[in-house]
Design a protein around this motif. Structure first.
Motif, PDB file in Angstrom:
ATOM      1  N   ILE A   1       1.048  -1.266  -0.013  1.00 47.53           N
ATOM      2  CA  ILE A   1      -0.047  -0.172  -0.014  1.00 47.53           C
ATOM      3  C   ILE A   1       0.914   1.358   0.134  1.00 47.53           C
TER       4      ILE A   1
ATOM      5  N   TYR B   1       1.459   5.477  -0.656  1.00 45.82           N
ATOM      6  CA  TYR B   1       0.818   6.799  -0.721  1.00 45.82           C
ATOM      7  C   TYR B   1       0.900   7.443  -1.983  1.00 45.82           C
TER       8      TYR B   1
ATOM      9  N   LEU C   1      -0.774  -1.390  -4.546  1.00 49.67           N
ATOM     10  CA  LEU C   1      -1.891  -0.272  -4.453  1.00 49.67           C
ATOM     11  C   LEU C   1      -1.224   1.093  -4.316  1.00 49.67           C
TER      12      LEU C   1
ATOM     13  N   ASN D   1      -1.043   5.531  -4.867  1.00 50.61           N
ATOM     14  CA  ASN D   1      -2.030   6.558  -4.648  1.00 50.61           C
ATOM     15  C   ASN D   1      -3.115   6.162  -3.724  1.00 50.61           C
ATOM     16  N   THR D   2      -2.600   5.621  -2.679  1.00 54.44           N
ATOM     17  CA  THR D   2      -3.534   4.967  -1.622  1.00 54.44           C
ATOM     18  C   THR D   2      -3.042   5.515  -0.259  1.00 54.44           C
TER      19      THR D   2
ATOM     20  N   MET E   1      -7.763   3.304   4.840  1.00 55.65           N
ATOM     21  CA  MET E   1      -7.556   4.186   3.999  1.00 55.65           C
ATOM     22  C   MET E   1      -8.423   5.542   3.971  1.00 55.65           C
TER      23      MET E   1
ATOM     24  N   ASP F   1     -10.067   6.855   1.755  1.00 58.12           N
ATOM     25  CA  ASP F   1     -11.381   6.861   1.034  1.00 58.12           C
ATOM     26  C   ASP F   1     -12.489   5.868   1.618  1.00 58.12           C
TER      27      ASP F   1
ATOM     28  N   SER G   1     -11.934   2.587   2.335  1.00 54.45           N
ATOM     29  CA  SER G   1     -11.750   1.260   1.928  1.00 54.45           C
ATOM     30  C   SER G   1     -10.732   0.742   3.191  1.00 54.45           C
TER      31      SER G   1
END
Length: 531
Positions: A64, A66, A256, A258-259, A275, A277, A279
Protein backbone atom coordinates in the motif's frame (compact mmCIF):
# COMPACT_ATOMS: atom_id res chain seq x y z
CA UNK A 1 49.91 6.09 13.45
CA UNK A 2 46.25 6.30 12.49
CA UNK A 3 44.04 3.44 13.59
CA UNK A 4 40.56 3.20 12.14
CA UNK A 5 37.86 1.29 13.94
CA UNK A 6 35.21 -0.91 12.47
CA UNK A 7 32.54 -1.71 15.01
CA UNK A 8 30.81 -4.94 14.02
CA UNK A 9 27.59 -5.82 15.77
CA UNK A 10 25.88 -9.13 15.81
CA UNK A 11 22.07 -9.46 15.91
CA UNK A 12 19.96 -7.41 18.26
CA UNK A 13 16.91 -9.64 18.27
CA UNK A 14 15.81 -12.86 19.86
CA UNK A 15 15.06 -15.85 17.68
CA UNK A 16 11.79 -16.92 19.25
CA UNK A 17 9.38 -18.44 16.74
CA UNK A 18 5.72 -17.89 17.48
CA UNK A 19 2.66 -19.58 16.09
CA UNK A 20 0.95 -17.71 13.27
CA UNK A 21 -2.17 -15.80 14.34
CA UNK A 22 -5.56 -16.78 13.06
CA UNK A 23 -6.50 -15.02 9.83
CA UNK A 24 -8.97 -12.67 11.51
CA UNK A 25 -8.83 -9.22 13.06
CA UNK A 26 -10.62 -8.41 16.29
CA UNK A 27 -13.63 -6.91 14.52
CA UNK A 28 -13.64 -8.57 11.13
CA UNK A 29 -15.17 -6.45 8.37
CA UNK A 30 -16.49 -8.54 5.50
CA UNK A 31 -16.11 -5.60 3.11
CA UNK A 32 -12.38 -5.31 3.70
CA UNK A 33 -9.98 -6.79 1.20
CA UNK A 34 -8.14 -9.69 2.82
CA UNK A 35 -4.51 -10.67 2.59
CA UNK A 36 -1.91 -12.44 4.66
CA UNK A 37 0.62 -9.57 4.85
CA UNK A 38 -0.08 -5.87 4.38
CA UNK A 39 3.05 -3.87 3.59
CA UNK A 40 2.55 -0.19 4.38
CA UNK A 41 4.80 1.78 2.06
CA UNK A 42 6.41 1.08 -1.30
CA UNK A 43 9.88 2.44 -0.63
CA UNK A 44 13.06 0.38 -0.41
CA UNK A 45 12.05 -1.34 2.86
CA UNK A 46 8.55 -2.16 1.60
CA UNK A 47 9.66 -3.59 -1.74
CA UNK A 48 12.47 -5.56 -0.09
CA UNK A 49 10.05 -6.99 2.46
CA UNK A 50 7.75 -8.10 -0.36
CA UNK A 51 10.69 -9.66 -2.18
CA UNK A 52 11.67 -11.59 0.96
CA UNK A 53 8.13 -12.92 1.28
CA UNK A 54 8.03 -13.87 -2.39
CA UNK A 55 11.39 -15.63 -2.10
CA UNK A 56 9.80 -17.92 0.50
CA UNK A 57 6.75 -18.54 -1.69
CA UNK A 58 4.51 -16.17 0.25
CA UNK A 59 2.63 -14.45 -2.55
CA UNK A 60 -0.47 -13.31 -0.65
CA UNK A 61 0.55 -9.76 0.23
CA UNK A 62 -0.48 -6.20 -0.59
CA UNK A 63 1.84 -3.21 -0.90
CA UNK A 64 0.00 0.00 0.00
CA UNK A 65 1.79 3.10 -1.30
CA UNK A 66 0.87 6.77 -0.77
CA UNK A 67 2.40 8.00 -4.04
CA UNK A 68 1.86 7.08 -7.68
CA UNK A 69 5.17 5.22 -7.94
CA UNK A 70 7.42 3.07 -5.79
CA UNK A 71 10.71 4.29 -4.38
CA UNK A 72 9.72 6.38 -1.37
CA UNK A 73 12.37 9.00 -0.61
CA UNK A 74 14.36 7.76 -3.59
CA UNK A 75 12.56 10.02 -6.05
CA UNK A 76 13.50 12.17 -9.03
CA UNK A 77 12.01 14.87 -11.23
CA UNK A 78 12.63 16.76 -14.47
CA UNK A 79 14.53 20.03 -14.23
CA UNK A 80 15.67 22.70 -16.63
CA UNK A 81 16.45 21.76 -20.19
CA UNK A 82 19.32 20.75 -22.43
CA UNK A 83 20.24 22.55 -25.70
CA UNK A 84 17.57 20.52 -27.51
CA UNK A 85 14.86 21.57 -25.08
CA UNK A 86 14.70 18.23 -23.26
CA UNK A 87 14.63 18.24 -19.44
CA UNK A 88 17.40 16.90 -17.25
CA UNK A 89 16.61 14.41 -14.47
CA UNK A 90 17.64 15.29 -10.92
CA UNK A 91 17.29 13.33 -7.68
CA UNK A 92 15.28 15.08 -4.99
CA UNK A 93 15.98 12.52 -2.29
CA UNK A 94 18.55 9.72 -2.04
CA UNK A 95 21.30 10.47 -4.55
CA UNK A 96 24.43 8.55 -3.58
CA UNK A 97 25.49 4.93 -3.40
CA UNK A 98 27.46 5.16 -0.17
CA UNK A 99 30.23 2.66 0.50
CA UNK A 100 30.50 0.41 -2.55
CA UNK A 101 32.47 -2.63 -1.43
CA UNK A 102 35.95 -4.08 -1.41
CA UNK A 103 37.37 -6.76 -3.64
CA UNK A 104 36.96 -10.13 -1.96
CA UNK A 105 34.94 -8.52 0.84
CA UNK A 106 31.35 -7.46 1.52
CA UNK A 107 29.49 -5.38 -1.05
CA UNK A 108 26.79 -2.82 -0.43
CA UNK A 109 23.56 -4.34 -1.84
CA UNK A 110 22.63 -0.99 -3.41
CA UNK A 111 25.90 -1.12 -5.36
CA UNK A 112 25.13 -4.69 -6.40
CA UNK A 113 21.76 -3.63 -7.79
CA UNK A 114 23.20 -0.50 -9.39
CA UNK A 115 25.58 -2.68 -11.38
CA UNK A 116 22.88 -5.21 -12.24
CA UNK A 117 20.55 -2.54 -13.62
CA UNK A 118 23.31 -0.36 -15.13
CA UNK A 119 22.51 2.69 -13.03
CA UNK A 120 24.64 5.60 -14.27
CA UNK A 121 26.76 6.98 -11.44
CA UNK A 122 30.00 8.92 -10.98
CA UNK A 123 32.56 8.94 -8.19
CA UNK A 124 32.25 11.94 -5.87
CA UNK A 125 35.80 13.17 -5.42
CA UNK A 126 35.80 15.08 -2.16
CA UNK A 127 39.33 16.26 -2.78
CA UNK A 128 38.01 18.17 -5.80
CA UNK A 129 37.03 21.19 -3.73
CA UNK A 130 37.57 24.95 -3.65
CA UNK A 131 36.90 27.01 -0.52
CA UNK A 132 35.34 30.47 -0.16
CA UNK A 133 34.07 33.01 2.32
CA UNK A 134 32.26 36.34 1.97
CA UNK A 135 35.32 37.91 0.28
CA UNK A 136 35.58 35.29 -2.47
CA UNK A 137 38.08 32.48 -2.93
CA UNK A 138 40.15 31.78 0.21
CA UNK A 139 42.13 28.57 0.44
CA UNK A 140 41.48 26.93 3.80
CA UNK A 141 41.63 23.33 2.59
CA UNK A 142 44.46 22.75 5.09
CA UNK A 143 41.71 22.75 7.74
CA UNK A 144 40.21 19.68 6.08
CA UNK A 145 43.47 17.83 6.66
CA UNK A 146 43.63 19.18 10.20
CA UNK A 147 40.13 17.90 10.93
CA UNK A 148 41.15 14.45 9.64
CA UNK A 149 43.95 14.35 12.20
CA UNK A 150 41.55 15.09 15.03
CA UNK A 151 39.14 12.53 13.60
CA UNK A 152 41.71 9.78 14.17
CA UNK A 153 41.75 10.61 17.90
CA UNK A 154 38.02 11.22 17.95
CA UNK A 155 36.99 7.79 16.66
CA UNK A 156 39.47 5.97 18.90
CA UNK A 157 37.85 7.66 21.89
CA UNK A 158 34.42 6.57 20.63
CA UNK A 159 35.67 2.99 20.30
CA UNK A 160 36.93 3.00 23.86
CA UNK A 161 33.67 4.39 25.27
CA UNK A 162 31.59 1.80 23.40
CA UNK A 163 33.83 -1.16 24.26
CA UNK A 164 33.92 -0.20 27.93
CA UNK A 165 30.15 0.42 28.02
CA UNK A 166 30.65 4.00 29.25
CA UNK A 167 28.18 6.86 29.08
CA UNK A 168 27.56 8.23 25.59
CA UNK A 169 28.07 11.93 24.93
CA UNK A 170 27.56 14.32 22.04
CA UNK A 171 29.78 14.55 19.00
CA UNK A 172 30.59 18.09 20.13
CA UNK A 173 31.99 16.76 23.39
CA UNK A 174 33.96 14.11 21.52
CA UNK A 175 35.41 16.68 19.11
CA UNK A 176 36.26 18.99 21.98
CA UNK A 177 38.14 16.28 23.85
CA UNK A 178 40.03 15.28 20.72
CA UNK A 179 41.30 18.86 20.46
CA UNK A 180 39.06 20.21 17.68
CA UNK A 181 37.62 23.53 18.88
CA UNK A 182 36.42 25.71 15.99
CA UNK A 183 34.81 28.31 18.29
CA UNK A 184 34.05 31.47 16.27
CA UNK A 185 36.26 30.62 13.31
CA UNK A 186 33.64 30.45 10.57
CA UNK A 187 35.95 28.72 8.12
CA UNK A 188 36.58 25.98 10.69
CA UNK A 189 32.82 25.84 11.26
CA UNK A 190 32.29 25.32 7.51
CA UNK A 191 34.86 22.52 7.50
CA UNK A 192 33.13 20.88 10.45
CA UNK A 193 29.77 21.16 8.66
CA UNK A 194 31.30 19.52 5.58
CA UNK A 195 32.73 16.69 7.68
CA UNK A 196 29.75 16.04 10.00
CA UNK A 197 26.43 17.84 9.44
CA UNK A 198 26.39 17.18 5.71
CA UNK A 199 26.30 13.41 6.31
CA UNK A 200 24.05 13.21 9.36
CA UNK A 201 21.74 16.24 8.77
CA UNK A 202 22.25 17.20 12.42
CA UNK A 203 24.85 19.26 14.26
CA UNK A 204 27.55 17.76 16.52
CA UNK A 205 25.63 19.02 19.56
CA UNK A 206 22.60 16.96 18.52
CA UNK A 207 24.35 13.72 17.49
CA UNK A 208 25.46 10.65 19.44
CA UNK A 209 29.22 10.33 19.73
CA UNK A 210 29.56 6.54 19.90
CA UNK A 211 26.68 5.56 17.61
CA UNK A 212 27.35 8.35 15.14
CA UNK A 213 30.89 7.06 14.68
CA UNK A 214 29.78 3.42 14.73
CA UNK A 215 27.20 4.07 12.01
CA UNK A 216 29.77 5.88 9.91
CA UNK A 217 32.37 3.15 10.30
CA UNK A 218 30.05 0.25 9.56
CA UNK A 219 29.30 1.66 6.12
CA UNK A 220 32.50 3.36 5.04
CA UNK A 221 35.04 0.99 6.59
CA UNK A 222 33.12 -2.25 6.04
CA UNK A 223 32.28 -1.51 2.40
CA UNK A 224 34.50 1.35 1.22
CA UNK A 225 34.89 5.10 1.58
CA UNK A 226 33.67 5.67 -1.97
CA UNK A 227 30.47 7.60 -2.64
CA UNK A 228 29.04 7.56 -6.15
CA UNK A 229 26.46 10.14 -7.24
CA UNK A 230 23.65 8.75 -9.39
CA UNK A 231 22.92 10.69 -12.59
CA UNK A 232 20.75 8.17 -14.41
CA UNK A 233 18.05 9.65 -16.68
CA UNK A 234 15.74 6.80 -15.64
CA UNK A 235 16.08 7.84 -11.99
CA UNK A 236 17.85 6.20 -9.06
CA UNK A 237 14.75 4.14 -8.24
CA UNK A 238 15.02 2.29 -11.56
CA UNK A 239 16.92 -0.51 -9.80
CA UNK A 240 14.12 -0.87 -7.23
CA UNK A 241 11.57 -1.13 -10.02
CA UNK A 242 13.76 -3.82 -11.54
CA UNK A 243 13.76 -5.75 -8.26
CA UNK A 244 9.98 -5.35 -7.95
CA UNK A 245 9.49 -6.67 -11.50
CA UNK A 246 10.96 -10.02 -10.44
CA UNK A 247 7.88 -10.77 -8.31
CA UNK A 248 5.23 -8.25 -9.43
CA UNK A 249 3.54 -8.47 -12.81
CA UNK A 250 2.68 -5.33 -14.82
CA UNK A 251 -0.42 -3.72 -13.25
CA UNK A 252 -0.22 -6.23 -10.42
CA UNK A 253 -3.28 -5.89 -8.19
CA UNK A 254 -1.07 -6.51 -5.13
CA UNK A 255 0.44 -3.03 -5.56
CA UNK A 256 -1.96 -0.28 -4.46
CA UNK A 257 -0.60 3.10 -5.59
CA UNK A 258 -2.02 6.51 -4.67
CA UNK A 259 -3.50 4.91 -1.55
CA UNK A 260 -3.32 6.85 1.72
CA UNK A 261 -3.42 4.98 5.04
CA UNK A 262 -5.18 6.81 7.87
CA UNK A 263 -5.75 4.13 10.55
CA UNK A 264 -4.02 0.93 11.63
CA UNK A 265 -5.83 -1.34 14.11
CA UNK A 266 -3.72 -4.21 15.42
CA UNK A 267 -4.02 -7.10 17.87
CA UNK A 268 -2.67 -10.59 18.38
CA UNK A 269 -5.27 -11.74 15.83
CA UNK A 270 -4.17 -9.51 12.97
CA UNK A 271 -4.24 -6.00 11.53
CA UNK A 272 -6.90 -3.85 9.85
CA UNK A 273 -5.65 -0.99 7.68
CA UNK A 274 -8.09 1.80 6.75
CA UNK A 275 -7.55 4.28 3.91
CA UNK A 276 -8.70 7.87 3.47
CA UNK A 277 -11.40 6.80 0.99
CA UNK A 278 -12.96 4.47 3.59
CA UNK A 279 -11.65 1.25 2.04
CA UNK A 280 -9.83 -1.23 4.24
CA UNK A 281 -7.53 -4.23 4.24
CA UNK A 282 -7.49 -7.08 6.75
CA UNK A 283 -4.23 -8.96 7.20
CA UNK A 284 -2.72 -11.55 9.47
CA UNK A 285 0.41 -9.38 9.69
CA UNK A 286 1.42 -5.89 8.67
CA UNK A 287 4.85 -4.34 8.08
CA UNK A 288 4.84 -0.59 8.72
CA UNK A 289 7.61 1.07 6.69
CA UNK A 290 6.45 4.64 7.34
CA UNK A 291 9.33 7.02 7.90
CA UNK A 292 10.23 8.04 11.43
CA UNK A 293 8.94 11.51 10.49
CA UNK A 294 5.49 10.13 9.68
CA UNK A 295 5.41 8.19 12.96
CA UNK A 296 6.41 11.31 14.89
CA UNK A 297 3.78 13.52 13.28
CA UNK A 298 0.75 11.34 14.12
CA UNK A 299 -0.60 11.37 10.57
CA UNK A 300 -1.72 7.75 11.02
CA UNK A 301 -3.86 6.66 13.96
CA UNK A 302 -2.90 3.39 15.68
CA UNK A 303 -5.56 1.46 17.56
CA UNK A 304 -4.87 0.81 20.32
CA UNK A 305 -2.33 3.57 20.83
CA UNK A 306 1.21 2.27 20.53
CA UNK A 307 2.58 1.17 23.92
CA UNK A 308 4.62 3.66 25.89
CA UNK A 309 7.93 1.88 25.25
CA UNK A 310 7.34 2.15 21.49
CA UNK A 311 6.02 5.70 21.56
CA UNK A 312 8.96 6.85 23.70
CA UNK A 313 11.48 5.44 21.25
CA UNK A 314 9.69 7.11 18.33
CA UNK A 315 9.83 10.43 20.17
CA UNK A 316 13.47 10.00 21.17
CA UNK A 317 15.10 9.41 17.79
CA UNK A 318 15.56 12.24 15.31
CA UNK A 319 14.30 12.75 11.78
CA UNK A 320 16.67 14.95 9.83
CA UNK A 321 15.98 17.02 6.74
CA UNK A 322 18.41 17.29 3.83
CA UNK A 323 17.54 19.85 1.16
CA UNK A 324 19.20 20.14 -2.25
CA UNK A 325 18.49 23.39 -4.10
CA UNK A 326 19.11 23.13 -7.85
CA UNK A 327 19.91 26.10 -10.06
CA UNK A 328 20.39 26.16 -13.82
CA UNK A 329 22.13 29.06 -15.53
CA UNK A 330 22.74 29.90 -19.17
CA UNK A 331 26.45 29.39 -18.59
CA UNK A 332 28.85 27.61 -16.22
CA UNK A 333 30.59 30.53 -14.50
CA UNK A 334 32.24 28.32 -11.85
CA UNK A 335 35.27 26.09 -12.41
CA UNK A 336 33.85 23.24 -14.52
CA UNK A 337 36.67 20.90 -13.45
CA UNK A 338 35.87 21.15 -9.73
CA UNK A 339 33.10 19.11 -8.11
CA UNK A 340 32.60 20.91 -4.78
CA UNK A 341 32.68 24.48 -3.47
CA UNK A 342 32.64 25.14 0.28
CA UNK A 343 31.36 28.50 1.53
CA UNK A 344 31.91 29.89 5.04
CA UNK A 345 29.25 32.44 5.94
CA UNK A 346 30.62 35.23 8.16
CA UNK A 347 27.61 35.04 10.49
CA UNK A 348 25.62 31.80 10.13
CA UNK A 349 26.96 28.27 10.39
CA UNK A 350 25.41 26.04 7.70
CA UNK A 351 24.16 28.91 5.53
CA UNK A 352 24.34 27.48 1.97
CA UNK A 353 27.73 25.92 2.79
CA UNK A 354 28.16 23.20 0.13
CA UNK A 355 27.73 23.66 -3.61
CA UNK A 356 28.12 20.88 -6.13
CA UNK A 357 28.57 21.16 -9.87
CA UNK A 358 26.57 18.90 -12.17
CA UNK A 359 28.09 20.63 -15.19
CA UNK A 360 31.32 18.76 -14.54
CA UNK A 361 32.46 15.86 -16.71
CA UNK A 362 30.95 12.55 -15.61
CA UNK A 363 27.78 14.11 -14.22
CA UNK A 364 25.62 16.29 -16.51
CA UNK A 365 28.37 18.05 -18.50
CA UNK A 366 27.32 21.27 -20.17
CA UNK A 367 24.09 21.41 -18.16
CA UNK A 368 25.07 24.63 -16.34
CA UNK A 369 23.46 23.12 -13.21
CA UNK A 370 24.83 23.61 -9.71
CA UNK A 371 23.10 22.75 -6.44
CA UNK A 372 23.51 23.86 -2.85
CA UNK A 373 22.72 21.71 0.18
CA UNK A 374 21.37 22.71 3.57
CA UNK A 375 20.24 20.55 6.49
CA UNK A 376 18.46 20.75 9.82
CA UNK A 377 17.15 24.13 10.92
CA UNK A 378 18.24 25.77 7.68
CA UNK A 379 16.20 23.17 5.79
CA UNK A 380 13.14 23.98 7.89
CA UNK A 381 13.60 27.70 7.27
CA UNK A 382 14.21 27.45 3.53
CA UNK A 383 11.50 24.87 2.90
CA UNK A 384 8.98 27.17 4.59
CA UNK A 385 9.73 30.12 2.30
CA UNK A 386 8.98 30.68 -1.37
CA UNK A 387 11.37 29.97 -4.24
CA UNK A 388 11.93 33.67 -4.96
CA UNK A 389 13.22 34.36 -1.44
CA UNK A 390 15.50 31.35 -1.56
CA UNK A 391 16.81 32.31 -4.99
CA UNK A 392 17.69 35.80 -3.75
CA UNK A 393 19.65 34.33 -0.82
CA UNK A 394 21.47 31.90 -3.09
CA UNK A 395 22.43 34.61 -5.55
CA UNK A 396 23.77 36.82 -2.78
CA UNK A 397 26.05 33.99 -1.65
CA UNK A 398 27.21 33.17 -5.18
CA UNK A 399 28.06 36.81 -5.83
CA UNK A 400 30.13 36.85 -2.64
CA UNK A 401 31.92 33.70 -3.72
CA UNK A 402 32.65 35.02 -7.22
CA UNK A 403 33.00 38.81 -6.77
CA UNK A 404 34.88 39.34 -10.02
CA UNK A 405 32.28 37.63 -12.22
CA UNK A 406 29.02 39.09 -13.47
CA UNK A 407 26.67 36.27 -12.55
CA UNK A 408 23.39 36.10 -14.45
CA UNK A 409 20.12 35.22 -12.79
CA UNK A 410 19.26 31.51 -12.95
CA UNK A 411 16.88 30.28 -15.61
CA UNK A 412 15.46 27.56 -13.33
CA UNK A 413 15.30 26.73 -9.63
CA UNK A 414 13.86 23.68 -7.88
CA UNK A 415 14.10 22.09 -4.46
CA UNK A 416 12.04 19.61 -2.42
CA UNK A 417 10.33 20.41 0.84
CA UNK A 418 10.93 17.18 2.71
CA UNK A 419 10.06 18.57 6.13
CA UNK A 420 6.56 19.38 4.84
CA UNK A 421 5.81 16.21 2.86
CA UNK A 422 2.97 14.39 4.68
CA UNK A 423 4.29 10.98 3.58
CA UNK A 424 7.86 11.67 4.75
CA UNK A 425 8.24 14.65 7.13
CA UNK A 426 11.99 14.61 6.68
CA UNK A 427 14.81 12.84 4.86
CA UNK A 428 16.40 10.26 7.17
CA UNK A 429 17.01 9.47 10.82
CA UNK A 430 19.81 10.38 13.20
CA UNK A 431 20.86 8.93 16.55
CA UNK A 432 20.78 11.54 19.37
CA UNK A 433 23.38 11.59 22.19
CA UNK A 434 22.77 9.50 25.29
CA UNK A 435 20.32 7.19 23.53
CA UNK A 436 20.97 3.49 24.08
CA UNK A 437 20.86 0.34 22.01
CA UNK A 438 17.84 -0.71 24.05
CA UNK A 439 16.01 2.50 23.11
CA UNK A 440 16.69 1.74 19.48
CA UNK A 441 15.56 -1.85 19.86
CA UNK A 442 12.18 -0.54 21.00
CA UNK A 443 12.00 1.50 17.81
CA UNK A 444 12.51 -1.70 15.84
CA UNK A 445 10.41 -4.13 17.87
CA UNK A 446 7.03 -5.34 16.64
CA UNK A 447 3.79 -4.74 18.54
CA UNK A 448 1.62 -7.85 18.34
CA UNK A 449 1.25 -8.62 14.61
CA UNK A 450 2.38 -5.15 13.54
CA UNK A 451 6.03 -5.04 12.45
CA UNK A 452 8.22 -2.02 11.66
CA UNK A 453 10.98 -1.57 9.08
CA UNK A 454 12.93 1.24 7.45
CA UNK A 455 16.31 2.91 7.58
CA UNK A 456 15.45 4.24 11.06
CA UNK A 457 15.07 0.71 12.45
CA UNK A 458 18.61 -0.29 11.46
CA UNK A 459 21.05 -0.01 14.34
CA UNK A 460 23.99 -0.48 11.97
CA UNK A 461 22.93 1.57 8.94
CA UNK A 462 20.40 4.14 10.17
CA UNK A 463 20.23 7.06 7.76
CA UNK A 464 21.44 4.99 4.79
CA UNK A 465 19.57 3.55 1.83
CA UNK A 466 21.08 0.12 2.43
CA UNK A 467 19.76 0.29 5.99
CA UNK A 468 16.22 0.32 4.57
CA UNK A 469 17.11 -2.61 2.30
CA UNK A 470 18.44 -4.78 5.13
CA UNK A 471 15.56 -3.95 7.48
CA UNK A 472 12.86 -4.65 4.89
CA UNK A 473 14.40 -8.01 4.13
CA UNK A 474 14.66 -8.84 7.84
CA UNK A 475 11.00 -8.06 8.53
CA UNK A 476 9.85 -10.01 5.47
CA UNK A 477 11.93 -13.04 6.41
CA UNK A 478 10.75 -13.01 10.03
CA UNK A 479 7.09 -13.06 8.98
CA UNK A 480 7.71 -15.58 6.19
CA UNK A 481 9.24 -17.88 8.80
CA UNK A 482 6.00 -17.77 10.77
CA UNK A 483 3.72 -18.27 7.79
CA UNK A 484 5.68 -21.13 6.23
CA UNK A 485 6.81 -22.65 9.56
CA UNK A 486 10.31 -22.74 8.09
CA UNK A 487 12.68 -20.16 9.48
CA UNK A 488 15.17 -19.27 6.74
CA UNK A 489 16.39 -16.30 8.76
CA UNK A 490 18.35 -18.45 11.20
CA UNK A 491 21.00 -15.89 12.08
CA UNK A 492 18.63 -13.39 13.70
CA UNK A 493 15.49 -15.47 13.99
CA UNK A 494 11.83 -15.43 13.01
CA UNK A 495 8.81 -14.11 14.85
CA UNK A 496 9.05 -11.31 17.38
CA UNK A 497 11.69 -8.66 17.68
CA UNK A 498 12.36 -8.37 21.40
CA UNK A 499 11.53 -5.01 22.93
CA UNK A 500 13.60 -3.61 25.79
CA UNK A 501 10.36 -3.37 27.73
CA UNK A 502 10.64 -7.14 28.18
CA UNK A 503 14.14 -6.83 29.60
CA UNK A 504 13.03 -4.75 32.59
CA UNK A 505 16.22 -3.97 34.50
CA UNK A 506 18.83 -4.68 31.83
CA UNK A 507 21.40 -1.91 32.00
CA UNK A 508 24.63 -3.21 30.49
CA UNK A 509 25.66 -4.57 27.12
CA UNK A 510 26.75 -7.85 28.73
CA UNK A 511 23.32 -8.40 30.30
CA UNK A 512 21.59 -7.35 27.09
CA UNK A 513 23.76 -9.76 25.09
CA UNK A 514 23.05 -12.60 27.47
CA UNK A 515 19.31 -12.06 27.13
CA UNK A 516 19.41 -12.15 23.35
CA UNK A 517 21.83 -15.06 23.13
CA UNK A 518 24.09 -13.16 20.72
CA UNK A 519 26.86 -10.72 21.47
CA UNK A 520 26.74 -7.11 20.41
CA UNK A 521 30.50 -7.03 20.27
CA UNK A 522 32.24 -3.85 19.26
CA UNK A 523 35.74 -4.81 18.25
CA UNK A 524 38.34 -3.15 16.19
CA UNK A 525 39.66 -3.98 12.77
CA UNK A 526 42.83 -1.97 12.46
CA UNK A 527 43.60 -0.25 9.20
CA UNK A 528 46.79 1.38 10.37
CA UNK A 529 49.21 3.47 8.39
CA UNK A 530 52.40 5.11 9.51
CA UNK A 531 52.20 8.80 8.78
Amino acid sequence: MLCRYLFLWAGLCSSHVLAAPSFRTRESNSTCRKTTVAILGGGVAGITAAQALSNQSVSDFLIIEYNGDIGGRMTHTNFGEDPDGNPYVIELGANWIQGLGVEGGPENPIWTFAKEYNISNTYSDYSSILTYNETGYVNYTDMLDEFDEYWGVFEQDAGYILSENLQDRSVRAGLYQSGWKPKKDMMAQAVEWWMWDWETSYSPEESSFIFGITGYNLTFYQYSEENNLVVDPRGFNYWLKGVASTFLKPNDTRLLLNTIVTDVAYSSDGVTVTMDDGSCVEAAYAICTFSLGVLQNDVVTFEPELPDWKDTSIATFQMGTYTKIFLQFNETFWDPDTQFFLYASPTSRGYYPVWQSLSTEGFLPGSNIIFATVVGRESYRIEAQDDETTEAELMEVLREMFPNITIPDPIAIKYPRWSLEPWAYGSYSNWPPGTTLENHQNLRANVETLYFAGEHTSSQYFGFLHGAWFEGREAGERIAGLITSECMNVESGCGNYTSYDVLHGTTTLDEYNAFNGMPISPFYVADSEDE
